[in-house]
Design an enzyme around this catalytic site. Structure first.
Site, mmCIF file in Angstrom:
data_model
loop_
_atom_site.group_PDB
_atom_site.id
_atom_site.type_symbol
_atom_site.label_atom_id
_atom_site.label_comp_id
_atom_site.label_asym_id
_atom_site.label_seq_id
_atom_site.Cartn_x
_atom_site.Cartn_y
_atom_site.Cartn_z
ATOM 1 N N GLU A 154 7.227 -47.584 16.968
ATOM 2 C CA GLU A 154 8.164 -48.351 17.008
ATOM 3 C C GLU A 154 9.407 -47.791 17.916
ATOM 4 O OE1 GLU A 154 11.651 -47.580 16.247
ATOM 5 O OE2 GLU A 154 12.543 -49.610 15.948
ATOM 6 N N HIS A 206 -0.473 -44.454 14.685
ATOM 7 C CA HIS A 206 0.691 -45.286 14.756
ATOM 8 C C HIS A 206 1.786 -44.854 13.889
ATOM 9 C CE1 HIS A 206 3.490 -48.909 14.564
ATOM 10 N NE2 HIS A 206 3.426 -48.652 13.263
ATOM 11 N N HIS A 229 10.142 -56.799 13.149
ATOM 12 C CA HIS A 229 10.847 -56.787 12.045
ATOM 13 C C HIS A 229 11.694 -58.306 11.952
ATOM 14 C CE1 HIS A 229 9.626 -52.470 12.334
ATOM 15 N NE2 HIS A 229 9.322 -52.862 10.995
HETATM 16 N N1 GLN Z 1 -1.958 -51.088 10.888
HETATM 17 C C1 GLN Z 1 -0.785 -51.319 10.075
HETATM 18 C C2 GLN Z 1 -0.534 -52.965 10.374
HETATM 19 O O1 GLN Z 1 -0.571 -53.255 11.466
HETATM 20 C C3 GLN Z 1 0.199 -50.567 10.217
HETATM 21 C C4 GLN Z 1 1.496 -51.045 9.413
HETATM 22 C C5 GLN Z 1 2.471 -49.873 9.642
HETATM 23 O O2 GLN Z 1 2.583 -49.176 10.583
HETATM 24 N N2 GLN Z 1 3.583 -49.993 8.374
HETATM 25 O O3 GLN Z 1 -0.287 -53.512 9.442
HETATM 26 ZN ZN ZN Z 2 4.298 -49.450 12.050
#
Ligand code: GLN
Ligand code: ZN
Length: 757
Positions: A667, A643, A696
């Protein structure tokens, strides 16, 4: 020798601004109270710099959310959709930063991006073709005047016109050229306004000057600043650059009518060389950024003094400065009671850096500085060494072979094996890992830390939370479940605590965006995994359901980038050490029946060098293999996800594909899905889950909105490679909005599945 600070942290040593802002967002206090809290903080920050003897103190480095957004607002760059809400000035500002959903309308926040190579995020201003650019605020004047009324003469700062125009998004047909005249006029007015109020100096921050610039850029910069400086009046202008060297514009800058030029000697590898080669104009002051504004290790006085001496020998009129704003380091070591002095003496946070500036400025003027106690103390620190090496780690590093960086079979083949093994529907739904960190979750963790509850009580609470989260995810129809990360305070600190080599602070917060702060650990020594970290929670969650539960780890690049790194070994070596530690955890999860493992690389892009020519050799050539080293040992049927936050990787897509993950989520919703075209054009092979809504912001996306996003995605991503998920983890959100949003997300996926049939 005089000293200068480029900028000071603003969130408050005890995060006062965060708490006041959050109260304001909840309607618990009004704008007057929020402004008063802000005013107190500003005064306190200026006071501490003054007491430390700083000569050039910055004002207007304060911001309620982000300095670039402040500058945009100052220039009247407020998109129509926010103006149309008809909110107060303050609320319009927050609507741009956080989105707005209420009586006056429903608008998303502006995009947010990483500020150069830092973990600070700025709000991306949008320039609309019919916008009227004019001086539209008085924040810079007010904050200068406040400091002055409190008895301190400061240099107010504002983001420079070039950096502003470089970071804006142009929503219409116009380009930067079309704004040159109007923006020039605004900056001239700023100069006039400051002159009227008696300011001696102003600081224009131009970090965009350290990026790759060509002849067109140089020409533009020249015309822009010739215009701005044409009516300079009595205010002296400090052109402040940071985060690198200005090799492409050095001669342009020294040829313009600036009174001071701030150059970064810490990250600017060619800064000293540029001065050697081209000289430095006698009629200007060099603000030499020698005290690192980004890392927390003590300054090595001998090295810094050598640079200062060389400058003096060249006859350069020098002010000693921080390399960039101190925004990127915590406030103070004071109160870090749990860190033994043996460690602490190697560190300098913002307050301690002020002390370093003063000591260095004094030493620079002393003939026999090498026998001065401050110098000798500092030498001792650097000569006695630290206890940070682990022979086992070194041995393991030496044993790594090329094969350890390659997973087999190839991804194409794995994709088929995994589709059979996991039996997921088309457009699988999932989340990014964390669920809301509600008060009860935080209380439980705090109570355990303070020893108020037993370890078993602590774990039982988490198991109960996990159980309910799993049941709930199953009930609304999510396909790949998560355990919710209730045990984690922070995605790096949590792992660091189970790895050797990391040190933790109690209060060393650094602003990440808006009211969000992070508390980066310090990498002190060689890193290895002490014990299994997440296995217990993942296995418990999996025991509650037949659907696959994703194991959830933080990747090596992110762990490194969100820590304060060592300066005594290379970044490459540090990352490889962390990779091996996380690899142990990946294999443990797999051995314990976890079939999908997500290795978050939220911060992969962060330390990407600012100059393209350095991207591969100085970073990607080891950061990407480091990720592969983490997962290359798993079976073909184990699905590896990663991610990334902020989809600013359009230009490094091949490198991202080269991580060889099976699925990547990222994102996208706040950046208008632009990334999808690029993925498509590059024939991206990794399955992808571009976030379908912005986490966010507290607003709840409608089913329609998500369906629309998914339809657009389907045009660019093959159906059998498209995942459905939010932008990022949900830990900062409330439970109510999270539930409503995810229910809509699942419904949207169901609609799209019907359409695909
Ligand atoms: N696995 C993390 C979460 O869900 C990923 C957070 C992030 O990408 N900043 O909080
Ligand atoms: Zn993230």
């Amino acid at each position: 020798m005089l000293t200068s600070v480029v900028g000071y942290p603003r969130i408050g040593a005890c995060r006062e601004l965060k708490y006041a802002s959050e109260k304001y967002f909840k309607g618990e206090i009004g704008p007057g109270e929020l402004s008063a809290a802000a005013g107190e903080l500003r005064a306190a920050h200026i006071r501490s710099q003054k007491e430390a003897g700083v000569d050039f103190i910055t004002s207007n480095d304060f911001s309620f959310y982000d300095g670039l957004l402040d500058t945009a607002v100052l220039c009247g760059i407020v998109p129509k959709r926010y103006r149309d809400l008809g909110l107060s000035q303050m609320d319009t500002y927050f609507a741009m930063a956080r989105g707005y959903q209420g009586e006056n309308g429903d608008v998303k926040a502006l995009a947010m991006k990483k500020w150069f190579n830092t973990n600070y995020h700025y709000i991306v201003p949008e320039l609309e073709d019919d916008m009227e650019i004019r001086l539209s605020g008085s924040k810079i004047f007010d904050e200068y005047a406040q400091a002055r009324a409190d008895g301190t003469e400061t240099k107010p700062v504002v983001t420079g016109a070039y950096t502003l125009l470089s970071l804006c998004r142009y929503t219409g047909k116009k380009t930067r050229e079309d704004y040159l005249v109007a923006v020039t006029a605004v900056y001239r007015e700023i100069l006039r306004g400051l002159e009227k109020r008696g300011a001696g100096w102003v600081q224009f921050d131009e970090p965009a000057f350290v990026r790759d610039l060509d002849g067109n850029d140089r020409d533009f910069i020249k015309r822009l600043y010739q215009g701005i400086l044409a009516e300079k009046g009595s205010v002296k202008v400090l052109l402040q650059t940071y985060f690198g060297d200005v090799r492409d514009v050095y001669e342009t800058l020294t040829g313009l009518d600036f009174d001071g030029i701030g150059l970064d000697f810490v990250e600017g590898r060619q800064t000293a060389g540029l001065i050697d080669r081209y000289g430095f104009p006698k009629d200007k002051i060099l603000f030499a950024g020698l005290v690192n504004g980004k890392n927390i290790w003590r300054n090595h006085y001998a090295a810094t003094l050598a640079v200062l001496r060389a400058l003096r020998d060249k006859g350069v009129n020098t002010v000693l400065s921080t390399s960039c704003s101190l925004l990127h380091v915590p406030y103070t070591l004071e109160g870090e009671d749990r860190l033994p002095d043996a460690y602490k003496k190697h560190f300098a946070f913002a307050a301690e850096k002020l002390g370093e500036l003063r000591e260095l400025a004094q030493l620079a003027e002393e003939e026999d500085s090498e026998t001065a106690p401050a110098f000798l103390d500092n030498e001792k620190l650097f000569s006695e060494g630290r206890d940070c090496a682990d022979p086992e780690v070194k041995k393991r590093l030496a044993r790594i072979s090329d094969a350890d960086y390659t997973r087999s079979p190839e991804r194409k083949e794995r994709e088929q094996i995994q589709k059979k093994a996991l039996e997921l529907p088309i457009f699988p739904t999932t989340t990014i890992g964390s669920f809301p960190q509600t008060q009860d979750v935080k209380k439980n963790r705090a109570a355990f830390r303070k020893g108020e509850i037993s370890e078993e009580q602590y774990r039982e609470f988490n198991r109960e939370k996990i159980k309910r989260a799993v049941q709930w995810q199953e009930s609304i129809g999510l396909d790949v479940l998560v355990h919710g990360e209730y045990e984690r305070n922070d995605m790096v600190e949590y792992f660091g605590e189970s790895l050797s080599g990391f040190l933790f602070t109690q209060k060393a917060w650094v602003q990440s965006y808006g009211t969000r702060c992070v508390k980066p650990p310090v990498i002190w020594g060689d890193v290895s995994r002490k014990k299994p970290i997440t296995v217990e929670w993942a296995v418990y969650a999996q025991s509650q359901t037949d659907r696959p539960v994703k194991g959830m780890l933080t990747g090596p690049v992110t762990i490194l980038n969100w820590s304060f790194p060592r300066e005594d070994i290379s970044i490459r070596e540090s990352i490889t050490q962390i990779s091996l530690a996380i690899r142990d955890e990946v294999l443990d999860l797999e051995a314990n029946g976890i079939r999908i493992i997500q290795i978050d690389e939220a911060a992969l892009r962060e330390k990407l060098p600012l100059r393209k020519s350095d991207w591969y050799k100085d970073y990607l050539d080891f950061a990407i293999p480091a990720f592969r080293l983490v997962h290359s040992g798993v079976k073909p049927e184990t699905q590896i996800h990663t991610h990334m936050c902020y989809s600013e990787f359009t230009d490094i897509i091949p490198a991202i594909d080269d991580m060889d993950a099976d699925v990547i989520t990222f994102e996208a919703s706040r950046s208008d899905l632009q990334i999808l075209d690029a993925l498509n054009a590059c024939h991206f092979e990794t399955e992808t889950g571009p976030g379908v809504y912005d986490i966010h912001s507290p607003r709840i996306p409608s089913v329609d909105e998500i369906v629309t996003a998914l339809r657009r995605m389907r045009k660019k991503v093959p159906d059998d490679k498209l995942w459905v998920n939010p932008d990022c983890g949900l830990k900062t959100r409330g439970e109510r909005e999270t539930e409503a949003s995810l229910i809509n997300l699942v419904k949207a996926a169901q609609i799209i599945r019907k359409e695909a049939r």
